[in-house]
Design a protein around this motif. Structure first.
Motif, PDB file in Angstrom:
ATOM      1  N   ARG A 215       0.764  -1.146  -0.090  1.00 36.27           N
ATOM      2  CA  ARG A 215       0.041   0.018  -0.028  1.00 36.27           C
ATOM      3  C   ARG A 215       0.945   1.129   0.050  1.00 36.27           C
ATOM      4  NH1 ARG A 215      -4.847  -1.728   4.057  1.00 36.27           N
ATOM      5  NH2 ARG A 215      -5.703  -3.531   2.726  1.00 36.27           N
ATOM      6  N   ILE A 216       1.774   1.227  -0.786  1.00 36.63           N
ATOM      7  CA  ILE A 216       2.801   2.419  -0.905  1.00 36.63           C
ATOM      8  C   ILE A 216       2.297   3.098  -2.197  1.00 36.63           C
ATOM      9  CG2 ILE A 216       5.220   3.327  -1.474  1.00 36.63           C
ATOM     10  CD1 ILE A 216       6.185   0.547   0.123  1.00 36.63           C
ATOM     11  N   ASP A 217       2.059   4.316  -2.066  1.00 35.32           N
ATOM     12  CA  ASP A 217       1.670   5.401  -3.359  1.00 35.32           C
ATOM     13  C   ASP A 217       2.096   6.719  -3.068  1.00 35.32           C
ATOM     14  OD1 ASP A 217      -0.104   6.508  -1.400  1.00 35.32           O
ATOM     15  OD2 ASP A 217      -1.947   5.350  -2.322  1.00 35.32           O
ATOM     16  N   LYS A 218       2.034   7.635  -3.726  1.00 34.94           N
ATOM     17  CA  LYS A 218       2.225   8.830  -3.768  1.00 34.94           C
ATOM     18  C   LYS A 218       2.069   9.842  -2.398  1.00 34.94           C
ATOM     19  CE  LYS A 218      -1.584  11.023  -6.261  1.00 34.94           C
ATOM     20  NZ  LYS A 218      -1.864  11.712  -7.610  1.00 34.94           N
ATOM     21  N   ASN A 219       1.083   9.272  -1.700  1.00 30.84           N
ATOM     22  CA  ASN A 219       0.782   9.792  -0.621  1.00 30.84           C
ATOM     23  C   ASN A 219       1.374   9.139   0.722  1.00 30.84           C
ATOM     24  OD1 ASN A 219      -1.239  11.637  -1.597  1.00 30.84           O
ATOM     25  ND2 ASN A 219      -2.611   9.786  -1.882  1.00 30.84           N
ATOM     26  N   THR A 220       2.132   7.894   0.578  1.00 28.69           N
ATOM     27  CA  THR A 220       2.647   7.441   1.615  1.00 28.69           C
ATOM     28  C   THR A 220       3.906   8.200   2.138  1.00 28.69           C
ATOM     29  OG1 THR A 220       2.093   5.240   0.567  1.00 28.69           O
ATOM     30  CG2 THR A 220       3.822   5.212   2.296  1.00 28.69           C
ATOM     31  N   PRO A 221       4.088   8.611   3.432  1.00 27.50           N
ATOM     32  CA  PRO A 221       5.086   9.404   3.988  1.00 27.50           C
ATOM     33  C   PRO A 221       6.404   8.655   4.186  1.00 27.50           C
ATOM     34  CG  PRO A 221       3.465   8.811   5.668  1.00 27.50           C
ATOM     35  CD  PRO A 221       2.724   8.177   4.386  1.00 27.50           C
ATOM     36  N   ASP A 222       7.409   9.267   4.332  1.00 22.84           N
ATOM     37  CA  ASP A 222       8.489   8.337   4.516  1.00 22.84           C
ATOM     38  C   ASP A 222       8.488   8.040   6.014  1.00 22.84           C
ATOM     39  OD1 ASP A 222       9.858   8.712   2.021  1.00 22.84           O
ATOM     40  OD2 ASP A 222      10.773  10.647   2.818  1.00 22.84           O
ATOM     41  N   PRO A 223       9.038   6.695   6.423  1.00 25.75           N
ATOM     42  CA  PRO A 223       9.013   6.620   7.875  1.00 25.75           C
ATOM     43  C   PRO A 223      10.452   7.243   8.593  1.00 25.75           C
ATOM     44  CG  PRO A 223       9.890   4.725   6.374  1.00 25.75           C
ATOM     45  CD  PRO A 223       9.295   5.836   5.486  1.00 25.75           C
ATOM     46  N   PHE A 224      10.274   7.236   9.687  1.00 23.74           N
ATOM     47  CA  PHE A 224      11.617   7.582  10.507  1.00 23.74           C
ATOM     48  C   PHE A 224      12.543   6.659   9.947  1.00 23.74           C
ATOM     49  CE2 PHE A 224      14.645   7.397  13.610  1.00 23.74           C
ATOM     50  CZ  PHE A 224      15.155   8.698  13.957  1.00 23.74           C
ATOM     51  N   GLY A 225      13.742   7.281   9.629  1.00 20.19           N
ATOM     52  CA  GLY A 225      15.027   6.491   9.279  1.00 20.19           C
ATOM     53  C   GLY A 225      14.977   5.697   7.901  1.00 20.19           C
ATOM     54  N   GLY A 226      14.149   6.288   7.058  1.00 20.69           N
ATOM     55  CA  GLY A 226      14.037   5.670   5.816  1.00 20.69           C
ATOM     56  C   GLY A 226      13.432   6.739   4.783  1.00 20.69           C
ATOM     57  N   GLN A 227      13.532   6.205   3.522  1.00 13.46           N
ATOM     58  CA  GLN A 227      13.122   7.299   2.451  1.00 13.46           C
ATOM     59  C   GLN A 227      12.608   6.299   1.405  1.00 13.46           C
ATOM     60  OE1 GLN A 227      16.059   9.620   0.925  1.00 13.46           O
ATOM     61  NE2 GLN A 227      14.811  11.014  -0.354  1.00 13.46           N
ATOM     62  N   ILE A 228      11.365   6.835   0.824  1.00 13.31           N
ATOM     63  CA  ILE A 228      10.797   6.315  -0.309  1.00 13.31           C
ATOM     64  C   ILE A 228      11.080   7.259  -1.624  1.00 13.31           C
ATOM     65  CG2 ILE A 228       8.517   5.662  -1.597  1.00 13.31           C
ATOM     66  CD1 ILE A 228       7.260   5.635   1.190  1.00 13.31           C
ATOM     67  N   LEU A 229      11.813   6.587  -2.364  1.00 11.45           N
ATOM     68  CA  LEU A 229      12.268   7.651  -3.571  1.00 11.45           C
ATOM     69  C   LEU A 229      11.252   7.802  -4.479  1.00 11.45           C
ATOM     70  CD1 LEU A 229      16.061   6.499  -4.205  1.00 11.45           C
ATOM     71  CD2 LEU A 229      14.972   8.202  -2.645  1.00 11.45           C
ATOM     72  N   LYS A 230      11.188   8.885  -5.130  1.00 11.88           N
ATOM     73  CA  LYS A 230      10.162   9.173  -5.962  1.00 11.88           C
ATOM     74  C   LYS A 230      10.533  10.030  -7.077  1.00 11.88           C
ATOM     75  CE  LYS A 230       6.715   9.536  -2.076  1.00 11.88           C
ATOM     76  NZ  LYS A 230       5.721  10.147  -1.309  1.00 11.88           N
TER      77      LYS A 230
END
Length: 592
Positions: A215-230
């Motif tokens: 359930r990762i999409d453009k609205n998913t925030p980055d968790p602490f200590g991690g990053q969703i590259l876009k």
């Protein structure tokens, strides 16, 4: 006969002192005990040697190695030709002529082969090593096309809907050197969720099917200590550090049988390579249970020093229960908590003091909150638990030294179970030159993996710029400041082969002999220090210097026997050297 380490007194001056005193700190061994104390330790070692040698004259030895080229890693007797073992300890180190007086149940003629103290890998991930052999192994994929072809081959053999996982890809040698994308994977795996981890273990690429499950999409925030590259606001499939968990937690967990197979496969590979001890850099409770079970059933013969991940429930239970020391006949010790504090340089997750030179919008990130670490660190000091912390970037290294120092002040020596705790920093890859002397001052041990330098330095100049490379993989600077270095491999991030690590430490060139601007050849170490990095110094880092790390009477009989003399042959031939025999506790565990 006494084991010794460098005593840093002042620039240009060293002193050698016995290592038996457990009150030494972890890096700079200060003059803190009396002459009488030193004499007592010398006398103790003399008596141990006398009685051991008397025993071997009076009784048969179990194993006698003769005609060897033996490097003992001791000051008093640096070379020998023969070694005898009784039960699991060394009872004789000397010449072939003197060895003729010994009657042994088993005699091995080494025919001039080189013997060194049993190699220790001070930092590896043993389950990951085994899993690499079991899953899709993407090491050596030298282009995006090669990478995708290997994935497609696995997809073609896998039923629709089943997960495809693997590890080992690294884009730095691709042309262009860019991360893969979910669109790349969607073209070859439209019906399978795919999750493939970069070689460093700090970044993964997921396809659209895997992102949808998580359930990762453009609205998913980055968790602490991690990053969703876009890209253009949409996830491109690349997940860094803690963001990886968003997908990983949806992958079916391996069965206990599969985990055991990974453990045993990993250990089998280590033993064949010549590692006599591994220091496993992090385990959860279920892993520890499997390790203990394997020892109880006699499936493991390698020596094993384990760390428990923290902070969290596993670490809290460990702090309550306390350490396990020398279990299973000196084969298993667990006295350490492992902390992950930042990411990796290649995926730009390492926490830097200034932005990345090739990505000025980021300076990396921390993966733990400092307030969660302080109480755990203080509890560890009071309960005799060692701490080792993964810190790659210069910001992460500075902050962890600050946190260690604060804990040391909050819990003074007389309130600690172990006065000099020998805490460690794992990797210490990029360190501001101003912070390097702090390691020795605080008694903190840098645990470093030489192969990182000869792979990372192909892309590190782009990530860091030339100025920051002064403090990158700075082995010689650490040693000159008064530190010892616990050498490891970080397998499966790297190949995990002791000869690659030894070569990298002394040559500081790629396996093809390449060097370049910013590689700082002056940071290479002598062969004598390189040998200590994988023998005596890891023993000290694990509080084991009285039993391991050198070949001398009274110590455990662990030996790595090599096909060539790595202390004298040309650098390029080091990589051609093979392990011929692995001896642990006087037992020949592996023979080529």
């Amino acid at each position: 006969m006494t084991s010794k380490v460098r005593q840093h007194v002042k620039p240009g001056s060293t002193q050698l002192i016995p290592m038996g005193n457990r009150q030494h700190d972890g890096c700079s061994i200060r003059l803190g005990h009396s002459v009488n104390s030193a004499r007592k330790w010398r006398l103790a070692f003399f008596l141990v040697g006398f009685f051991m040698e008397a025993m071997v004259r009076a009784e048969d030895a179990d194993l006698l190695l003769t005609n060897g080229n033996v490097y003992t890693v001791t000051e008093k007797q640096p070379k020998a030709e023969a070694v005898a073992v009784k039960t699991n300890r060394i009872v004789f180190v000397g010449s072939n002529d003197d060895a003729k007086k010994i009657h042994a149940a088993k005699i091995v003629d080494l025919r001039g082969r080189t013997v060194v103290p049993g190699f220790t890998d001070s930092h590896c991930h043993i389950f990951g090593i085994g899993e690499r052999e079991m899953r899709l192994n993407l090491e050596g994929t030298n282009s995006r096309e090669h990478f995708l072809a290997m994935v497609k081959e696995r997809v073609d053999k896998t039923g629709p809907g089943k997960w495809i996982t693997g590890r080992g890809w690294i884009e730095t040698f691709w042309k262009p050197p860019q991360f893969p994308t979910r669109q790349d994977l969607d073209k070859i795996a439209p019906k399978n969720p795919v999750f493939l981890t970069r070689a460093d273990g700090h970044a993964s690429i997921a396809n659209s099917a895997a992102l949808k499950i998580a359930r990762i999409d453009k609205n998913t925030p980055d968790p602490f200590g991690g990053q969703i590259l876009k890209k253009n606001g949409d996830p491109n499939g690349m997940l860094l550090d803690n963001a990886r968990d968003l997908v990983a937690r949806n992958i079916p967990k391996p069965t206990e049988g599969e985990r055991e197979e990974a453990l045993l496969r990993g250990i089998d590979r280590e033993v064949k390579l010549g590692w006599c001890e591994i220091q496993n850099a992090g385990s959860h409770k279920e892993d520890v249970d499997l390790i203990r079970k394997a020892f109880e059933t006699g499936k493991i013969k390698i020596r094993f020093v384990n760390a428990v991940y923290g902070p969290g429930e596993d670490a809290q239970n460990f702090l309550r229960e306390g350490p396990t020391m020398n279990a299973f006949d000196d084969h298993f010790t667990q006295r350490t908590i492992k902390v992950m504090f930042d990411g990796a340089l290649g995926s730009r997750g390492a926490a830097l003091l200034k932005p990345y030179s090739d990505a000025p919008e980021t300076s990396g990130f921390l993966t733990q909150k400092t307030d969660d670490l302080r109480p755990m660190f203080e509890a560890a000091l009071r309960r005799g638990i060692q701490v080792e912390t993964h810190a790659l970037g210069d910001r992460a290294n500075r902050l962890i030294l600050d946190l260690y120092e604060q804990a040391f002040k909050a819990v003074p020596p007389d309130e600690r179970k172990i006065r000099e705790p020998r805490w460690r920093v794992e990797h210490a890859q990029i360190v501001d030159p101003a912070d390097i002397p702090r390691f020795a001052k605080l008694g903190v041990i840098p645990s470093m993996q030489p192969s990182h330098a000869i792979s990372d330095l192909f892309f590190a100049p782009a990530r860091l710029g030339m100025d920051r490379l002064v403090g990158a993989y700075a082995w010689q600077s650490f040693i000159k400041s008064g530190c010892i270095i616990a050498g490891g491999s970080d397998a499966p991030v790297e190949r995990g082969e002791p000869m690659i690590e030894f070569y990298a430490a002394v040559a500081r060139k790629s396996v093809k002999g390449e060097s370049g601007e910013g590689w700082h050849p002056e940071q290479a170490v002598s062969r004598e220090d390189a040998l200590k990095m994988f023998t005596l110094w890891p023993a000290y880092a694990a509080f084991e210097e009285n039993d391991k790390g050198s070949i001398e009477v009274g110590k455990l009989a662990d030996f790595t026997i090599l096909s060539q003399d790595i202390m004298k042959i040309p650098e390029t031939e080091i990589l051609e050297t093979r392990n011929e025999m692995t001896v642990i506790g006087g037992e020949i565990i592996y023979s080529r």
